[in-house]
Design a protein around this motif. Structure first.
Motif, PDB file in Angstrom:
ATOM      1  N   GLY A 274     -15.325 -59.282 -48.822  1.00 46.07           N
ATOM      2  CA  GLY A 274     -13.680 -59.374 -49.516  1.00 46.07           C
ATOM      3  C   GLY A 274     -12.940 -58.461 -48.894  1.00 46.07           C
ATOM      4  O   GLY A 274     -11.693 -58.559 -49.053  1.00 46.07           O
ATOM      5  N   PHE A 275     -13.526 -57.620 -47.875  1.00 49.12           N
ATOM      6  CA  PHE A 275     -12.476 -56.596 -47.384  1.00 49.12           C
ATOM      7  C   PHE A 275     -12.272 -57.263 -46.067  1.00 49.12           C
ATOM      8  O   PHE A 275     -12.693 -56.779 -44.844  1.00 49.12           O
ATOM      9  CB  PHE A 275     -13.437 -55.307 -47.206  1.00 49.12           C
ATOM     10  N   SER A 276     -11.343 -58.113 -45.828  1.00 53.33           N
ATOM     11  CA  SER A 276     -11.316 -58.947 -44.741  1.00 53.33           C
ATOM     12  C   SER A 276      -9.540 -59.172 -44.798  1.00 53.33           C
ATOM     13  O   SER A 276      -9.441 -60.518 -44.379  1.00 53.33           O
ATOM     14  CB  SER A 276     -12.037 -60.182 -44.737  1.00 53.33           C
ATOM     15  N   HIS A 277      -8.765 -58.453 -44.943  1.00 51.25           N
ATOM     16  CA  HIS A 277      -7.206 -58.736 -45.146  1.00 51.25           C
ATOM     17  C   HIS A 277      -6.739 -57.894 -44.265  1.00 51.25           C
ATOM     18  O   HIS A 277      -7.138 -56.609 -44.191  1.00 51.25           O
ATOM     19  CB  HIS A 277      -6.773 -58.656 -46.503  1.00 51.25           C
ATOM     20  N   VAL A 278      -5.416 -58.094 -43.707  1.00 49.55           N
ATOM     21  CA  VAL A 278      -4.563 -57.263 -43.147  1.00 49.55           C
ATOM     22  C   VAL A 278      -3.779 -56.994 -44.155  1.00 49.55           C
ATOM     23  O   VAL A 278      -2.851 -57.730 -44.633  1.00 49.55           O
ATOM     24  CB  VAL A 278      -3.775 -58.222 -42.067  1.00 49.55           C
ATOM     25  N   LEU A 279      -3.589 -55.652 -44.044  1.00 45.47           N
ATOM     26  CA  LEU A 279      -2.812 -54.997 -45.308  1.00 45.47           C
ATOM     27  C   LEU A 279      -1.098 -54.769 -44.798  1.00 45.47           C
ATOM     28  O   LEU A 279      -0.491 -54.907 -45.967  1.00 45.47           O
ATOM     29  CB  LEU A 279      -3.428 -53.596 -45.537  1.00 45.47           C
ATOM     30  N   ASP A 280      -0.775 -54.378 -43.731  1.00 43.09           N
ATOM     31  CA  ASP A 280       0.423 -53.738 -43.401  1.00 43.09           C
ATOM     32  C   ASP A 280       0.553 -53.962 -41.898  1.00 43.09           C
ATOM     33  O   ASP A 280      -0.423 -53.583 -41.151  1.00 43.09           O
ATOM     34  CB  ASP A 280       0.835 -52.682 -44.032  1.00 43.09           C
ATOM     35  N   ILE A 281       1.658 -54.272 -41.550  1.00 41.98           N
ATOM     36  CA  ILE A 281       2.054 -54.334 -40.007  1.00 41.98           C
ATOM     37  C   ILE A 281       3.325 -53.547 -39.827  1.00 41.98           C
ATOM     38  O   ILE A 281       4.365 -53.958 -40.510  1.00 41.98           O
ATOM     39  CB  ILE A 281       2.127 -55.698 -39.427  1.00 41.98           C
ATOM     40  N   ASP A 282       3.380 -52.480 -39.082  1.00 42.64           N
ATOM     41  CA  ASP A 282       4.404 -51.540 -38.948  1.00 42.64           C
ATOM     42  C   ASP A 282       4.952 -51.632 -37.488  1.00 42.64           C
ATOM     43  O   ASP A 282       4.503 -50.811 -36.411  1.00 42.64           O
ATOM     44  CB  ASP A 282       4.252 -50.257 -39.359  1.00 42.64           C
ATOM     45  N   THR A 283       5.936 -52.540 -37.228  1.00 42.42           N
ATOM     46  CA  THR A 283       6.151 -52.707 -35.689  1.00 42.42           C
ATOM     47  C   THR A 283       6.910 -51.573 -35.063  1.00 42.42           C
ATOM     48  O   THR A 283       6.760 -51.192 -33.986  1.00 42.42           O
ATOM     49  CB  THR A 283       6.980 -54.222 -35.599  1.00 42.42           C
ATOM     50  N   ALA A 284       7.791 -50.862 -36.112  1.00 41.65           N
ATOM     51  CA  ALA A 284       8.624 -49.835 -35.610  1.00 41.65           C
ATOM     52  C   ALA A 284       7.717 -48.554 -35.171  1.00 41.65           C
ATOM     53  O   ALA A 284       7.895 -47.865 -34.199  1.00 41.65           O
ATOM     54  CB  ALA A 284       9.289 -49.383 -36.685  1.00 41.65           C
ATOM     55  N   ARG A 285       6.674 -48.343 -36.178  1.00 40.70           N
ATOM     56  CA  ARG A 285       5.857 -47.245 -35.564  1.00 40.70           C
ATOM     57  C   ARG A 285       4.618 -47.596 -34.810  1.00 40.70           C
ATOM     58  O   ARG A 285       3.632 -46.612 -34.426  1.00 40.70           O
ATOM     59  CB  ARG A 285       5.287 -46.500 -37.039  1.00 40.70           C
ATOM     60  N   GLY A 286       4.366 -48.657 -34.792  1.00 43.90           N
ATOM     61  CA  GLY A 286       3.182 -49.212 -33.914  1.00 43.90           C
ATOM     62  C   GLY A 286       1.877 -49.102 -34.330  1.00 43.90           C
ATOM     63  O   GLY A 286       1.121 -48.746 -33.490  1.00 43.90           O
TER      64      GLY A 286
ATOM     65  N   THR B  96      -0.834 -60.513 -36.156  1.00 46.71           N
ATOM     66  CA  THR B  96      -0.092 -59.691 -35.437  1.00 46.71           C
ATOM     67  C   THR B  96       0.654 -60.453 -34.501  1.00 46.71           C
ATOM     68  O   THR B  96       1.920 -59.827 -34.154  1.00 46.71           O
ATOM     69  CB  THR B  96      -0.552 -58.477 -34.761  1.00 46.71           C
ATOM     70  N   LEU B  97       0.292 -61.420 -33.997  1.00 49.03           N
ATOM     71  CA  LEU B  97       1.079 -62.123 -32.950  1.00 49.03           C
ATOM     72  C   LEU B  97       2.428 -62.573 -33.343  1.00 49.03           C
ATOM     73  O   LEU B  97       3.659 -62.249 -32.679  1.00 49.03           O
ATOM     74  CB  LEU B  97       0.485 -63.111 -32.246  1.00 49.03           C
ATOM     75  N   PRO B  98       2.642 -63.296 -34.482  1.00 49.91           N
ATOM     76  CA  PRO B  98       4.248 -63.527 -35.110  1.00 49.91           C
ATOM     77  C   PRO B  98       5.029 -62.417 -35.079  1.00 49.91           C
ATOM     78  O   PRO B  98       6.377 -62.658 -35.162  1.00 49.91           O
ATOM     79  CB  PRO B  98       3.789 -64.237 -36.387  1.00 49.91           C
TER      80      PRO B  98
ATOM     81  N   ASN C 233       2.461 -52.494 -51.591  1.00 51.01           N
ATOM     82  CA  ASN C 233       2.862 -53.960 -51.626  1.00 51.01           C
ATOM     83  C   ASN C 233       1.512 -54.585 -52.057  1.00 51.01           C
ATOM     84  O   ASN C 233       0.669 -54.162 -52.452  1.00 51.01           O
ATOM     85  CB  ASN C 233       2.694 -54.508 -50.066  1.00 51.01           C
ATOM     86  N   VAL C 234       1.730 -56.037 -52.099  1.00 55.83           N
ATOM     87  CA  VAL C 234       0.647 -56.718 -53.146  1.00 55.83           C
ATOM     88  C   VAL C 234      -0.654 -56.636 -52.406  1.00 55.83           C
ATOM     89  O   VAL C 234      -1.707 -56.396 -52.962  1.00 55.83           O
ATOM     90  CB  VAL C 234       0.738 -58.173 -53.265  1.00 55.83           C
ATOM     91  N   GLU C 235      -0.763 -56.750 -51.019  1.00 57.70           N
ATOM     92  CA  GLU C 235      -2.032 -56.585 -50.267  1.00 57.70           C
ATOM     93  C   GLU C 235      -2.890 -55.151 -50.631  1.00 57.70           C
ATOM     94  O   GLU C 235      -4.013 -55.149 -50.841  1.00 57.70           O
ATOM     95  CB  GLU C 235      -1.799 -56.720 -48.856  1.00 57.70           C
TER      96      GLU C 235
END
Length: 450
Positions: free
Chosen positions: A54-66, A83-85, A2-4
């Motif tokens: 600059g290393f201050s980003h959320v890269l990916d959230i996988d809710t299925a695998r937790g 993450t809350l949304p 992904n872009v991030e």
């Protein structure tokens, strides 16, 4: 990709090139960071500062695998906001908004889910570490860098910096119901904590207000709430523990319930006075503001000069220590009689079973610990030996088989430090991952404050 993730790869390549082109030798490497959640005075010498902002980003959230992939300089405030949304939160969210994910992994992060999930590093699935050489290695519990995976926690930026971390997440509901269970004797308080930890709660912590006043806080996610309390401005959370039997907060407000007043330490800045609160306003009632004031005071020495002028001899005792639950009553008795600081935050910890132990923070397996957090000044008119009360705390922690966090002032002798934090294992890690000693050693940084 992904872009991030692709942007993360570009940032990483640029950083590696910059570090590898830097001249070897000279001043040790250090993190170029404007803020810090370390609470120890430092006598820092010259350093080659690395800018990882600059290393201050959320890269990916996988809710299925937790799990969530996140960069090391991301604050928990920003991580939780993303993450809350998605209906999840990191399994352990430290108490203060400005704590970074990498900082919590390299140090020790804890909160009211720790009775179930352990410390922040117990929720780690993998991490990428920037070594002093400029190489980046990916560490998991089972690959060729498993020694660094289990050796990174409590290394405090002396083996490398976490650029990316994968953390376990847990599902949330919109609201949190909190029950405050009051006790008049420490034995009943600690007994109730043990019973509640064996139950089905989502969050458990406690506060000792005095020898005859303790509160166990038991909280759980709920779908609906008959009302919501707000502790982000005029109302003060820790006082509600003595005022309300049941309370409801949004999940976000619950996670940051301690940040508004730095637990209760905002009283030292008079920020609990209604007029001062209104003057500060909601936007400045938080740990970020209080930390800035603390740094300014440390640099200028205003309160130290005032104390000398008044003939007082204060000693700051800012500590978090983990004590085996079976010895908790002894430690509380020591604190109340020898140190005298209240309130005291109590947070139970039980680390999940793993194939190996974290080398530099070696909690015993299958053992419940209680974290004691106590942060104040012990004041007196008689001058004692330097660091008298902090020495007492460290010796009592070791006597009871506990361990203390290294984010605050430490006064261990080299032999005591080696015994507490397995410096034999650390020496092997240092020789492998920083053979040219481009970073400070753990004792130098945490005790000698280099």
């Amino acid at each position: 990709m992904n872009v991030e993730t692709s942007q993360h790869a570009a940032r990483k390549a640029e950083l590696i090139a910059c570090l590898k082109s830097a001249p070897a030798g000279g001043a040790p490497l250090g993190l170029g960071k404007r803020s810090s959640n370390l609470f120890r005075d430092r006598n820092e010498g010259a350093k080659q500062r690395l800018d990882l902002s600059g290393f201050s980003h959320v890269l990916d959230i996988d809710t299925a695998r937790g799990w969530v992939d996140v960069e090391g300089m991301t604050t928990y405030e920003d991580l939780v906001a993303q993450t809350l949304p998605h209906g999840v939160m990191p399994a352990v969210v430290p108490q203060l908004k400005t704590i970074t994910v990498g900082g919590a992994a390299a140090g020790v992060g804890i909160e009211a889910t720790s009775f179930r999930h352990g410390l922040v590093h117990d929720t780690l699935l993998e991490l990428d570490v920037l070594l002093p050489s400029g190489e980046v290695v990916s560490c998991t519990p089972a690959n060729e860098h498993r020694d660094l995976f289990y050796g990174f926690p409590n290394s405090y930026g002396t083996l490398g910096y976490a650029l990316r971390l994968r953390l376990r997440t847990t599902p949330v509901k919109p609201f949190v119901r909190v029950e405050h269970l009051r006790h008049r004797a420490p034995s009943a308080f600690f007994g109730d904590l043990a019973i509640r930890c064996a139950g089905g709660a989502d969050f458990i912590d406690g506060v000792v207000f005095g020898p005859q006043e303790q509160v166990v806080n038991v909280a759980g996610f709920v779908d609906t709430a008959p009302w919501l309390s707000d502790y982000t401005f005029e109302n003060i959370y820790y006082l509600s523990l003595l005022d309300k039997e049941v309370d409801y907060l949004s999940v976000q407000d619950y996670l940051w319930r301690w940040d508004t007043d730095w637990f209760w330490c905002s009283k030292n800045l008079y920020a609990q006075h209604p007029l001062v609160r209104r003057l500060l306003g909601r936007a400045r009632l938080n740990s970020r503001t209080y930390t800035r004031v603390m740094r300014w005071n440390a640099e200028t020495g205003v309160t130290k000069r005032l104390a000398r002028w008044q003939g007082r001899h204060p000693e700051s005792v800012i500590q978090d220590v983990d004590i085996p639950a079976a010895r908790a009553g002894e430690f509380l008795d020591f604190l109340l009689h020898e140190i005298g600081i209240v309130p005291i935050w109590i947070c139970p910890i039980r680390a999940p079973k793993r194939d190996a132990r974290f080398a530099l923070y070696p909690l015993a397996p299958d053992t419940t610990y209680l974290n004691f957090g106590f942060w104040d000044v012990v004041d007196g008119s008689v001058e004692l030996e330097p660091h008298h009360f902090n020495h007492l705390v460290e010796r009592e922690v070791m006597r009871l088989g506990g361990i203390k966090s290294l984010y605050s002032d430490c006064y261990f002798s080299p032999a005591e430090f080696a015994q507490a934090y397995d410096m034999e294992a650390y020496a092997a890690l240092k020789a492998k991952y920083d053979p040219h000693k481009r970073m400070l050693g753990l004792y130098e940084k945490c005790v000698l404050r280099a």
